[in-house]
Each structure stands twice: as C-alpha cells, then as structure tokens.
Design an enzyme around this catalytic site. Sequence first.
Site, PDB file in Angstrom:
ATOM      1  N   LYS A  14       0.867  -1.185   0.000  1.00  0.00           N
ATOM      2  CA  LYS A  14       0.000   0.000   0.000  1.00  0.00           C
ATOM      3  C   LYS A  14       0.900   1.230   0.000  1.00  0.00           C
ATOM      4  CE  LYS A  14      -1.629   3.106   2.234  1.00  0.00           C
ATOM      5  NZ  LYS A  14      -1.715   4.436   1.584  1.00  0.00           N
ATOM      6  N   CYS A  57      14.115  10.466   6.062  1.00  0.00           N
ATOM      7  CA  CYS A  57      14.034  10.086   7.474  1.00  0.00           C
ATOM      8  C   CYS A  57      15.376  10.203   8.180  1.00  0.00           C
ATOM      9  CB  CYS A  57      13.466   8.680   7.611  1.00  0.00           C
ATOM     10  SG  CYS A  57      14.252   7.484   6.538  1.00  0.00           S
ATOM     11  N   GLU A  96      10.767  15.884  14.461  1.00  0.00           N
ATOM     12  CA  GLU A  96      11.096  15.728  13.043  1.00  0.00           C
ATOM     13  C   GLU A  96      10.294  16.731  12.213  1.00  0.00           C
ATOM     14  OE1 GLU A  96       9.837  12.057  10.948  1.00  0.00           O
ATOM     15  OE2 GLU A  96      11.911  11.993  10.270  1.00  0.00           O
TER      16      GLU A  96
HETATM   17  P1  NAP Z   1       2.443   8.566   7.561  1.00  0.00           P
HETATM   18  O1  NAP Z   1       1.097   9.056   7.976  1.00  0.00           O
HETATM   19  O2  NAP Z   1       3.216   7.770   8.526  1.00  0.00           O
HETATM   20  O3  NAP Z   1       2.240   7.764   6.190  1.00  0.00           O
HETATM   21  C1  NAP Z   1       3.088   6.735   5.728  1.00  0.00           C
HETATM   22  C2  NAP Z   1       2.267   5.645   5.074  1.00  0.00           C
HETATM   23  O4  NAP Z   1       1.363   5.085   6.024  1.00  0.00           O
HETATM   24  C3  NAP Z   1       1.394   6.122   3.920  1.00  0.00           C
HETATM   25  O5  NAP Z   1       1.273   5.087   2.979  1.00  0.00           O
HETATM   26  C4  NAP Z   1       0.065   6.366   4.605  1.00  0.00           C
HETATM   27  O6  NAP Z   1      -1.012   6.356   3.711  1.00  0.00           O
HETATM   28  C5  NAP Z   1       0.020   5.210   5.560  1.00  0.00           C
HETATM   29  N1  NAP Z   1      -0.816   5.415   6.741  1.00  0.00           N
HETATM   30  C6  NAP Z   1      -1.246   6.588   7.286  1.00  0.00           C
HETATM   31  N2  NAP Z   1      -1.983   6.350   8.370  1.00  0.00           N
HETATM   32  C7  NAP Z   1      -2.047   5.012   8.527  1.00  0.00           C
HETATM   33  C8  NAP Z   1      -2.660   4.144   9.480  1.00  0.00           C
HETATM   34  N3  NAP Z   1      -3.363   4.622  10.499  1.00  0.00           N
HETATM   35  N4  NAP Z   1      -2.494   2.806   9.327  1.00  0.00           N
HETATM   36  C9  NAP Z   1      -1.777   2.308   8.320  1.00  0.00           C
HETATM   37  N5  NAP Z   1      -1.185   3.074   7.388  1.00  0.00           N
HETATM   38  C10 NAP Z   1      -1.300   4.404   7.485  1.00  0.00           C
HETATM   39  O7  NAP Z   1       3.324   9.782   7.096  1.00  0.00           O
HETATM   40  P2  NAP Z   1       2.830  11.139   6.410  1.00  0.00           P
HETATM   41  O8  NAP Z   1       1.490  11.550   6.992  1.00  0.00           O
HETATM   42  O9  NAP Z   1       2.918  10.965   4.968  1.00  0.00           O
HETATM   43  O10 NAP Z   1       3.930  12.146   6.916  1.00  0.00           O
HETATM   44  C11 NAP Z   1       3.875  12.632   8.254  1.00  0.00           C
HETATM   45  C12 NAP Z   1       5.257  12.730   8.849  1.00  0.00           C
HETATM   46  O11 NAP Z   1       5.857  11.446   8.889  1.00  0.00           O
HETATM   47  C13 NAP Z   1       6.237  13.572   8.056  1.00  0.00           C
HETATM   48  O12 NAP Z   1       6.112  14.926   8.351  1.00  0.00           O
HETATM   49  C14 NAP Z   1       7.540  12.994   8.490  1.00  0.00           C
HETATM   50  O13 NAP Z   1       7.939  13.583   9.698  1.00  0.00           O
HETATM   51  C15 NAP Z   1       7.240  11.536   8.726  1.00  0.00           C
HETATM   52  N6  NAP Z   1       7.660  10.685   7.569  1.00  0.00           N
HETATM   53  C16 NAP Z   1       8.682   9.823   7.743  1.00  0.00           C
HETATM   54  C17 NAP Z   1       9.103   9.047   6.677  1.00  0.00           C
HETATM   55  C18 NAP Z   1      10.249   8.078   6.787  1.00  0.00           C
HETATM   56  O14 NAP Z   1      10.867   7.771   5.779  1.00  0.00           O
HETATM   57  N7  NAP Z   1      10.546   7.539   7.952  1.00  0.00           N
HETATM   58  C19 NAP Z   1       8.495   9.155   5.442  1.00  0.00           C
HETATM   59  C20 NAP Z   1       7.411  10.032   5.295  1.00  0.00           C
HETATM   60  C21 NAP Z   1       7.016  10.781   6.374  1.00  0.00           C
HETATM   61  P3  NAP Z   1      -1.568   7.752   3.115  1.00  0.00           P
HETATM   62  O15 NAP Z   1      -0.504   8.273   2.242  1.00  0.00           O
HETATM   63  O16 NAP Z   1      -2.760   7.344   2.377  1.00  0.00           O
HETATM   64  O17 NAP Z   1      -1.841   8.636   4.299  1.00  0.00           O
END
Ligand code: NAP
Length: 507
Positions: free
Chosen positions: A184, A293, A394
């Site tokens: 996903k 990250c 972050e």
């Molecule tokens: P996120 O919410 O953690 O999303 C990552 C993935 O998880 C996406 O595919 C997202 O789908 C999915 N997801 C979201 N909520 C979920 C849930 N409750 N259960 C299962 N899967 C779920 O990250 P984001 O909202 O895109 O970004 C928020 C913050 O996360 C950023 O500002 C950054 O600090 C951090 N981040 C970290 C990384 C890393 O490489 N470690 C990468 C991206 C972001 P959807 O796209 O459909 O929401």
Amino acid sequence: MMSGFMEYQMFIDGQWTPGLTGDKMEVINPATREVVATVPRGGREDVDRALASARASFESGIWANKSVEERAQVLMNAAMLVVANKERLAYLESLTSGGTIRRTTTVDIAEVAGTLLLTAMILKELPQVEHTFFSPPWVAPMHTFWKREPVGVCAGITPWNFPLILAMYKIAPALAMGNSIVMKPASITPVTTLELAKILTDAGVPPGVINVITGPGSSMGNYLAGHPEVDKIAFTGSTEVGRQIAHQAADTIKRVTLELGGKSPIIVLDDADMEVAANMCLLGFLFHSGQVCESGTRLFVPRRLQDELVERMISKIKKMVIGDQLDMETDLGPIASQEQLNTIDRYVHIGKEEGAQLAYGGRQLTEGIYEKGFFYEPTIFINCHNQMTQVREEIFGPVQCVIPYDDVEEAVAMANDSIYGLGGGICSTNISRAQKLANRLRTGTVWINTWHVLRPDAPFGGYKQSGYGRECCYHSLLAYSEVKHICLDLTPDGDDKLMNLLIGSNR
Ligand code: NAP
Ligand code: MG
C-alpha cells in the site's frame, strides 16, 4: 519525454483491477499542482480481495516452492527490466514525488535494480539448511537440522519520499524468501509502485504473489495493518503511525519491521576540514529538500566555528538551483505536498518563537516559477539548544538547526538525547577520533565525513523510536522468513533412551 494524464487501476492477482467503489484519488505534480494521474480510492473490500489473492498464491506453492535458483533468477530478470524501463520509472518518480530527475535516473534506479540483484545474490549464499553435530548421551542418534521458510502473506506500507526504493526494500526480500506481498503506497505517490508490480510480473513473479492496492492510509492502510490474514508487516513512515501499527500487530502476533522518523545529529569536531563539513552538513539536510528520514538536522558545531561553517553553507546554498524537478540542472525540487509545506512552515514559526536565530531562509517561495508549486527556501537556524521544539521533533523539510557546543562530551550527550536513533555522523580529519565517537552514538547508522549513503548490501534501520528490524542485506532476508527445526530419530524403536528417561516408558 512523457506527458498526458494517466488513469491507473490497482494491481491484484497479476491483473490491472479497478477499485470496487469506483472512487478515485488524484495524483499531482508538486511543482505545478497539475493533476497527472488518478488511482482508485480503495476500501476494505479491496484489501480483502488483495489479501485473498496473496493467500491463495502462497498456499498454492506456486512461488514459495520454487527453488532458490528459480526465485533468484526472477529477481535478476526484474533488475534488468527496471534498468530497461529506467526513463519511464525515473520520470514518474520525479513527476509525482518531486525528487530531482538527476537523482532518480541515477541513484534511485541503481538502488532499485541493485537491491534486486544483491538480494538474489545473497539469497543464493544464505544457508538454506543448517545442521548440528552435537548429540547428548540420553538421546538416540538423531539428525537435527533447521531450514528457512517464508513467513506467509506480507503487507508493505510506504511513504511518499522515496516510493520506488522504499517499496523495493520490502518487495525484494519478501519475494526472495518465497512470501506473497500486498503493498500500500502513500496516497500522493502510488504510481511507481503500481508500475513495479507490472515489471515484476513481466519478469516472472506469478499472479497473486505481488499485489498493489491504493487508498487512504487512515482507513485502508489501517485495516490492512490489523488484518488477521497478514503474517508480517513492514512499515516506513511516521513514528506516530508506526506505534499504532505495532499495537495492532500485537493482537495477532504479526512479525513487524518499522522504519520510522529521525532527528539525526551531526557532530563537527574542532579538527574538521570546514569545506568537507559544509558539504556534509548541506547534504545532510538538503538532500530531497530535507524530506528524508535519516536527514542530519541537529548540527553540533564548536562554538568558535559556528559562524565560519554557516557562512560557507549559505554561500553554497545561494548557488543551488531550486525549481522544476524534471530539469536536469535542478538541485532541489519541491516539497511533496501542501500538508508537508504547512508542517515545515509551522516548525519554522515555532523556532522563531522559541528564540532560535534565523541565519538564512525561513519562508515559502511563491513568486515566478514557484507560484504554483510547494517550494520552501533552505533554512538555517543558529544558536539553537537541544531542548527547542524544532530541534527535538522531526520537521521533514529543508531546515537545519545549529547547536554550538563548548566541549565534545557535551555534544555527544546532546546528540544521544533524543527519542530517535536513525542516523548520526561525525565530521573530522582524525579518523580514529571519529571512530571512537561513532561507537558512542546510539543510532542505526553513523556516517563519517559523508551522509545519506544507503546500500542494498548494508543494514539500515533505527535504534530507539526510529523503529526496529533492519532493511537491506541478509538482515532483511532473515526478517522475511521463519526458521523451522526438524528433529529426526534415525533409529526409532520401542526401547527409547529419552522416553525411558523422561516418562519411564520402559516400566
Ligand atoms: P504517515 O502518515 O506515517 O504515512 C506513511 C504511510 O502510512 C502512507 O502510505 C500512509 O497512507 C500510511 N498510513 C497513514 N496512516 C495510517 C494508518 N493509520 N495505518 C496504516 N497506514 C497508514 O506519514 P505522512 O502523513 O505521509 O507524513 C507525516 C510525517 O511522517 C512527516 O512529516 C515525516 O515527519 C514523517 N515521515 C517519515 C518518513 C520516513 O521515511 N521515515 C516518510 C514520510 C514521512 P496515506 O498516504 O494514504 O496517508
Ligand atoms: Mg499521515
């Protein structure tokens, strides 16, 4: 190169498959906000269908029962197909994620193809069966051995920053070990993961073994992560969602790998080459406009060197090309979404309020070529301290927080004073001094005089709340397999020493 609007479907059971609701999600180019594609907005029924297909393919043994050589060959075929489709994949990756085309055509494609090739090579080297020669006196002669088996049905959930690479870090080891998988991808960057599934299928992965579903993480991702049909889940994304996934996984004792957030410290030592330090610190926080990250975003520098280092960084930033990610000349592309842009801006305001001094940047770029997209100026705060909100949390954007220090012991203590432990780094001309400090950083990776070097043949992952488990190299293959011990009595008879000893069966 390529243009026009693309309408994708999900990839289930080896086929392009429409979503069951018929609803769509739009995918945009973050530099222009132009809608470039749509994908189905999936729901629970789509998850059920993809998992049923993964389960059926797994139970049939069509992939799991193939020999190691056969599976390795398919992964190598896929690597060749990734290279053959390099232009298209890199273009789509840049178009939708904002990564510069100079990077995606080189680094990303090499990393994706390299992960497939390396995984195939490591698979062939990994001992498939291991034996013991020890036999205690109270047991009859036995043949005791153990072998690796697939975990079963895996789920991979990925973020939007490096959609291709982060998908392949999960798909390659899952397939190598004979699992079936449902991916996903993030809602804003689903396109290249769908393309990968087709490429893998063309390379010889049987129907149902690789599936890609699209839809909102909060509903569909959440349902997938808690689904009893999922045996293992691999997640890359925010620590907040990772924590929720770990909770959900506990109910059915799923195997879990989590690669989460970071706030990685760079310690510049007083003997550092200032040119090397400036380049390392810029790479640390500006690569992919900071949306990484393992970004190095807490910069500890000797107090007397702060001004010199920051001046060097600023003069280099002024020469960087910020703009259209599809232009080969561009160094820094757009931020991936309006939401992420707002997050960055919010943290910059918090930094100002908490008294950090803005040395450069600190605003969204809105004029001329930046008018329609999500662009943010590289931003440097100086004279920060380690307790400020924007230093602890972050941000995921092009924001550097410089923290001057007087004593290197104090710098190490501050570097480790974080809930995160993903990356860390030392800049020094004294390698043995740097190595000693590297040993003391509580992080999964330490870079010395460089940053962001991830390799398919070296483990990547976090300490502390940056996650658990490792991706890449043989560590990832182990994480996608179970170990089965088989114990065979070679001379069974009615007068067995062990049974006599333990339960008196000879009475
Ligand atoms: P996120 O919410 O953690 O999303 C990552 C993935 O998880 C996406 O595919 C997202 O789908 C999915 N997801 C979201 N909520 C979920 C849930 N409750 N259960 C299962 N899967 C779920 O990250 P984001 O909202 O895109 O970004 C928020 C913050 O996360 C950023 O500002 C950054 O600090 C951090 N981040 C970290 C990384 C890393 O490489 N470690 C990468 C991206 C972001 P959807 O796209 O459909 O929401
Ligand atoms: Mg989210």
